[in-house]
Design an enzyme around this catalytic site. Structure first.
Site, mmCIF file in Angstrom:
data_model
loop_
_atom_site.group_PDB
_atom_site.id
_atom_site.type_symbol
_atom_site.label_atom_id
_atom_site.label_comp_id
_atom_site.label_asym_id
_atom_site.label_seq_id
_atom_site.Cartn_x
_atom_site.Cartn_y
_atom_site.Cartn_z
ATOM 1 N N HIS A 382 0.832 -1.205 0.000
ATOM 2 C CA HIS A 382 0.000 0.000 0.000
ATOM 3 C C HIS A 382 0.864 1.251 0.000
ATOM 4 O O HIS A 382 0.516 2.263 -0.624
ATOM 5 C CB HIS A 382 -0.927 -0.011 1.217
ATOM 6 C CG HIS A 382 -2.004 1.018 1.194
ATOM 7 N ND1 HIS A 382 -1.985 2.139 1.995
ATOM 8 C CD2 HIS A 382 -3.144 1.111 0.452
ATOM 9 C CE1 HIS A 382 -3.060 2.868 1.768
ATOM 10 N NE2 HIS A 382 -3.786 2.277 0.838
ATOM 11 N N CYS A 383 2.015 1.191 0.673
ATOM 12 C CA CYS A 383 2.909 2.353 0.767
ATOM 13 C C CYS A 383 3.445 2.805 -0.583
ATOM 14 O O CYS A 383 3.763 3.984 -0.762
ATOM 15 C CB CYS A 383 4.099 2.032 1.661
ATOM 16 S SG CYS A 383 3.705 1.626 3.372
ATOM 17 N N VAL A 384 3.578 1.882 -1.529
ATOM 18 C CA VAL A 384 4.244 2.211 -2.792
ATOM 19 C C VAL A 384 3.268 2.327 -3.960
ATOM 20 O O VAL A 384 3.688 2.360 -5.122
ATOM 21 C CB VAL A 384 5.351 1.192 -3.120
ATOM 22 C CG1 VAL A 384 6.422 1.218 -2.044
ATOM 23 C CG2 VAL A 384 4.796 -0.220 -3.308
#
Length: 391
Positions: A382-384
């Site tokens: 989700h972070c990227v």
């Protein structure tokens, strides 16, 4: 000794999400790591005026809506990633290729890195060299897309400042949101606060969930009251209420992002990753607090939340022994007809997480990926990624 057979360092001693970047000697600003709210950390849910964002009819939809595209960024800095760079690049390429099976993916790369990104990502991923980047964390640097329910789209930038100036350089990443919006020809507005997308969750129906330690922090929003921050967030997201989780300040570069632990599934629905009963470190206690907060919270419509659990891995059984490793199943990414999540080598926990995600998102294919290099960098899928919703 085989990896995984030696006890993993206690989670309470981990540097935490992306802290290795500062440990590697990058410039760190001397800003205070105290929350602006003061006093003991506790839950606070307040209604707020949505302002121009809601008045215009635009709001950030929940992750489950259909997407037009996924946006990602290609890491190429050996100054930031050092010996981890090639492994992280392979993980980013794997994530991009997997998502591209379900929806279009565009990767932003620096011009000198376009050829390598195309080689590793393959022909199903579009790589462009028009938007320079410093790093790969598109969730935090990219624009937040909004829709008006009538075919219109616009974007908001959260004024990325290198996670409170923890990471320098971040000059390109600070401009990614506006440049990407211009590339698409979409209206762009800078939000009235400094934040990152990983610190804010939306249910798409008026309720936000946000990390107090990250956003109400002097390294991002000095001098802003909680009420002013809430008003700015709600205006940006088209929401009317905020549920605060306390978070953990000063233990990692993000000051604790909510998307590693708690996610909205829809209006008045959430899922929270939970630690083993024997885990007593600060991160585990934070997970337990977030679950308690959400189970006693109500949505913007006054509806009590239904909260599911997803069991976290046993750090003694995962593949990685990196002290910075983040084993977050909750940091999954939803794309059209699929859930893209991580697996860590704890076979029982990996299987249980797959079953939980399949139950929470019926009809979607669950893809579990080995992204251990990225996890050792303190982040996840989700972070990227940053979704562009269909209008």
């Amino acid at each position: 000794m085989a990896k995984g057979s030696e006890p993993h360092p206690p989670t309470g001693l981990r540097l935490g999400r992306r802290r290795f970047l500062t440990a590697a000697g990058l410039a760190v600003a001397g800003t205070a790591l105290t929350t602006a709210a003061g006093g003991p950390a506790r839950a606070s849910q307040r209604a707020a005026t949505a302002g121009a964002g809601l008045a215009a009819g635009f709001r950030v939809p929940v992750d489950t809506v259909p997407h037009a595209r996924t946006w990602m960024a290609w890491p190429d800095s050996s100054t930031i990633w050092r010996s981890k760079l090639s492994g992280v690049q392979s993980n980013i390429a794997l994530i991009a290729r997997t998502i591209a099976k379900y929806e279009p993916v565009t990767m932003c790369a620096n011009p000198a890195s376009v050829a390598k990104a195309r080689s590793l990502c393959g022909p199903t991923v579009t790589v462009i060299g028009d938007i320079p980047v410093d790093d790969c964390w598109m969730r935090d640097t990219g624009p937040v897309f909004r829709t008006d329910g009538a075919g219109g789209r616009d974007t908001v930038g959260l004024n990325f400042n290198g996670w409170g100036n923890h990471q320098n350089p971040h000059g390109n990443d600070a401009l990614v949101a506006g440049r990407l919006a211009a590339y698409l020809g979409l209206p762009f507005t800078a939000a009235g606060l400094v934040a990152e997308g990983g610190a804010i969750e939306t249910d798409g129906a008026g309720t936000l969930m946000a990390t107090r330690s990250s956003i109400l922090n002097a390294n991002r929003n000095p001098g802003m009251s909680q009420a002013a921050v809430e008003k700015a967030m709600c205006a940006a997201y088209g929401a009317t209420a905020v549920i605060w989780v306390p978070g953990i300040a000063g233990q990692d570069i993000t000051d604790d992002h909510v998307d590693a632990t708690s996610r909205f599934l829809g209006a008045a629905e959430a899922v929270v990753q939970q630690p083993l009963a024997t885990d007593t470190d600060v991160w585990s206690e934070d997970q337990r607090r977030q679950y308690a907060i959400l189970t006693s919270a109500t949505s913007a419509q006054g509806t009590p939340f239904t909260v599911s659990r997803i069991q976290g891995p046993d750090y003694n059984l995962i593949r990685s022994t990196d002290p910075n490793f983040v084993g977050s199943y909750a940091n999954y990414y939803l794309c059209n007809n699929a859930v893209i999540s991580a697996q860590f080598g704890d076979s029982r926990a990996d299987s249980a997480a797959r079953a939980t995600l399949a139950r929470l998102f019926p009809g979607r294919t669950v893809e579990q990926l080995n992204i251990d290099y990225l996890g050792a960098g303190g982040g996840g899928i989700h972070c990227v990624t940053q979704q562009q919703p269909a209008a």
